[in-house]
Design an enzyme around this catalytic site. Structure first.
Site, mmCIF file in Angstrom:
data_model
loop_
_atom_site.group_PDB
_atom_site.id
_atom_site.type_symbol
_atom_site.label_atom_id
_atom_site.label_comp_id
_atom_site.label_asym_id
_atom_site.label_seq_id
_atom_site.Cartn_x
_atom_site.Cartn_y
_atom_site.Cartn_z
ATOM 1 N N VAL A 268 -2.996 -4.822 -3.928
ATOM 2 C CA VAL A 268 -3.909 -4.220 -2.963
ATOM 3 C C VAL A 268 -5.185 -3.679 -3.597
ATOM 4 O O VAL A 268 -6.222 -3.565 -2.921
ATOM 5 C CB VAL A 268 -3.196 -3.102 -2.174
ATOM 6 C CG1 VAL A 268 -2.950 -1.876 -3.063
ATOM 7 C CG2 VAL A 268 -3.974 -2.720 -0.927
ATOM 8 N N ASP A 269 -5.142 -3.331 -4.874
ATOM 9 C CA ASP A 269 -6.319 -2.726 -5.511
ATOM 10 C C ASP A 269 -7.305 -3.788 -5.993
ATOM 11 O O ASP A 269 -7.816 -3.753 -7.112
ATOM 12 C CB ASP A 269 -5.904 -1.811 -6.671
ATOM 13 C CG ASP A 269 -5.008 -2.492 -7.685
ATOM 14 O OD1 ASP A 269 -4.457 -3.569 -7.381
ATOM 15 O OD2 ASP A 269 -4.854 -1.942 -8.793
ATOM 16 N N ALA B 262 0.872 -1.182 0.000
ATOM 17 C CA ALA B 262 0.000 0.000 0.000
ATOM 18 C C ALA B 262 0.905 1.227 0.000
ATOM 19 O O ALA B 262 1.158 1.851 1.039
ATOM 20 C CB ALA B 262 -0.908 -0.003 1.224
ATOM 21 N N ILE B 263 1.425 1.558 -1.167
ATOM 22 C CA ILE B 263 2.379 2.656 -1.342
ATOM 23 C C ILE B 263 1.669 3.878 -1.923
ATOM 24 O O ILE B 263 0.843 3.760 -2.828
ATOM 25 C CB ILE B 263 3.533 2.230 -2.281
ATOM 26 C CG1 ILE B 263 4.208 0.954 -1.767
ATOM 27 C CG2 ILE B 263 4.545 3.362 -2.437
ATOM 28 C CD1 ILE B 263 4.967 1.106 -0.477
ATOM 29 N N TYR C 66 -2.123 4.226 -3.185
ATOM 30 C CA TYR C 66 -2.724 2.897 -3.151
ATOM 31 C C TYR C 66 -3.212 2.529 -1.746
ATOM 32 O O TYR C 66 -3.919 1.528 -1.575
ATOM 33 C CB TYR C 66 -1.732 1.856 -3.672
ATOM 34 C CG TYR C 66 -1.694 1.792 -5.179
ATOM 35 C CD1 TYR C 66 -2.467 0.864 -5.877
ATOM 36 C CD2 TYR C 66 -0.900 2.661 -5.921
ATOM 37 C CE1 TYR C 66 -2.453 0.807 -7.263
ATOM 38 C CE2 TYR C 66 -0.872 2.609 -7.307
ATOM 39 C CZ TYR C 66 -1.652 1.687 -7.979
ATOM 40 O OH TYR C 66 -1.649 1.637 -9.353
ATOM 41 N N ASP D 80 -11.697 -9.390 -13.576
ATOM 42 C CA ASP D 80 -12.187 -8.012 -13.663
ATOM 43 C C ASP D 80 -13.554 -8.055 -14.333
ATOM 44 O O ASP D 80 -13.656 -8.129 -15.551
ATOM 45 C CB ASP D 80 -11.210 -7.144 -14.461
ATOM 46 C CG ASP D 80 -11.544 -5.654 -14.364
ATOM 47 O OD1 ASP D 80 -12.750 -5.325 -14.246
ATOM 48 O OD2 ASP D 80 -10.609 -4.829 -14.413
ATOM 49 N N HIS E 239 -3.789 -15.272 -16.182
ATOM 50 C CA HIS E 239 -4.250 -13.919 -16.469
ATOM 51 C C HIS E 239 -5.644 -13.998 -17.088
ATOM 52 O O HIS E 239 -5.881 -14.748 -18.036
ATOM 53 C CB HIS E 239 -3.282 -13.249 -17.441
ATOM 54 C CG HIS E 239 -3.457 -11.774 -17.569
ATOM 55 N ND1 HIS E 239 -4.591 -11.204 -18.110
ATOM 56 C CD2 HIS E 239 -2.636 -10.736 -17.230
ATOM 57 C CE1 HIS E 239 -4.467 -9.888 -18.103
ATOM 58 N NE2 HIS E 239 -3.295 -9.575 -17.569
ATOM 59 N N GLU F 229 6.042 -8.501 -13.721
ATOM 60 C CA GLU F 229 5.190 -9.553 -14.286
ATOM 61 C C GLU F 229 5.882 -10.259 -15.447
ATOM 62 O O GLU F 229 5.741 -11.480 -15.615
ATOM 63 C CB GLU F 229 3.857 -8.966 -14.739
ATOM 64 C CG GLU F 229 2.861 -10.004 -15.237
ATOM 65 C CD GLU F 229 1.489 -9.397 -15.489
ATOM 66 O OE1 GLU F 229 0.687 -9.328 -14.544
ATOM 67 O OE2 GLU F 229 1.241 -8.962 -16.648
#
Length: 338
Positions: free
Chosen positions: A196-197, A106-107, A110, A310, A217, A287
């Site tokens: 985190v998102d 969480a930077i 974010y 998503d 993916h 990735e």
């Protein structure tokens, strides 16, 4: 005469023993009939760990899923709904008394996603098992207070921020690898590395655990390898030629035993540093290097896109029986550049 006297003297005692045995039988019959000491209660009271479970028999001639691939060519299972019995797996992992670590970064901005991430993890992630949440952040004072179940801890690890989101993404491998050596090897048995998102929407449990796992993916699970967005430049250590590749793995959800995650993150970090020294940056950063690593070091388990989805972009196709870990709607440009 002496023998006869001995027999007569013993007869009353013999009759008494028969009477006691008869009364005991009657007593047990009454108890069983009333359900006080039913056979099920006796079984539950004396059964050993892992014994006595009742579940549907596996059918050798009846595949668990006919619509999807459930086993890789190197015999690693691909985890879809319908391919596992969570009760059996929970029992096995409880006997092992495992602790699972979940890392999340969480930077900068974010941090806004962290509360929902933790709240939904408490609802759906490894329920019934011990969990350490490892939150890497440059804003420790802003970490939200979220009620935790018993046996679960939140540990804040302060790390420096970065000017670019790409640098945060790439430095993640370095920091996870470093903390594996410093503490994770002593504190947890398995490590799950997540973005985190996202939010947990349905059960994500011990069925994912293995020595090394990657997640398909959601945009490429049905595509040919030529369409994968691998790093194609031979100058990069992440390079994968167009005639190679098994699957395209998402960098947002991977893990395994702490020792295997340590090897993976260390190798990816070293490859990124070699690229940096040669003035090249892989197309999809960490990735891209993750995909190169998992091509060379085959994962022992592969997670289906149920574990990385998503719905806003991809809808909900019938092949996905459950959506377990899903993206939170957001403006990527706004979050990354604020």
């Amino acid at each position: 005469m002496a023998e006869l006297l001995w027999t007569k003297a013993r007869k009353p005692q013999y009759c008494s023993l028969r009477l006691v045995a008869f009364l005991l039988i009657i007593l047990l019959f009454v108890f069983f009939g009333a359900g006080v000491l039913s056979p099920r209660m006796l079984m539950l009271g004396t059964r050993q760990e892992g014994a006595g479970m009742v579940y549907p028999q596996p059918k050798v001639l009846t595949p668990s899923r006919k619509d999807v691939l459930v086993l890789t060519p190197w015999l690693a299972p691909i985890v879809w709904e319908g391919t596992f019995n969570i009760d059996i797996l929970n029992e096995q992992f409880r006997v092992q008394n495992v602790t699972i670590g979940l890392t999340v970064f969480a930077i900068k901005k974010y941090m806004v996603f962290l509360k929902l991430f933790l709240e939904t993890a408490e609802e759906h992630f490894m329920v019934g098992h011990k969990v350490n949440y490892y939150v890497f952040t440059d804003r420790p004072a802003d970490v939200p207070r979220v009620p935790l179940r018993g046996g679960r801890r939140l540990l804040v690890l302060e790390v420096p921020g970065a000017a670019r989101w790409q640098d945060v993404s790439m430095r993640r491998m370095e920091m996870i690898g470093s903390f594996c050596a410093q503490r994770f090897l002593r504190e947890v048995d398995f490590l799950v590395c997540a973005d985190v998102d996202m939010r947990f929407r349905d059960h994500v449990g011990v069925e994912i655990l293995s020595q090394l796992f990657g997640t398909l993916h959601p945009g490429f699970y049905g595509a040919a390898r030529e369409a994968f967005t691998y790093e194609r430049r031979p100058q990069s250590r992440a390079h994968i030629p167009r005639d190679q590749g098994d699957f395209y793995y998402m960098g947002a959800f991977f893990g395994g035993s702490v020792a295997e995650v340590h090897r993976l993150t260390t190798a990816c970090h070293q490859a990124m540093m070699a690229d940096w020294a040669n003035g090249i940056e892989a197309v999809w950063h960490d990735e891209s290097h993750l995909n190169r690593y998992l091509l060379d070091h085959k994962p022992t388990k592969v997670l289906s896109p149920e574990y990385m989805w998503d719905e806003q972009l991809l809808g909900w196709p019938a092949i996905m029986k459950k959506l377990r870990y899903v993206a939170v709607p957001k403006d990527h440009q706004e979050i990354r550049h604020r």
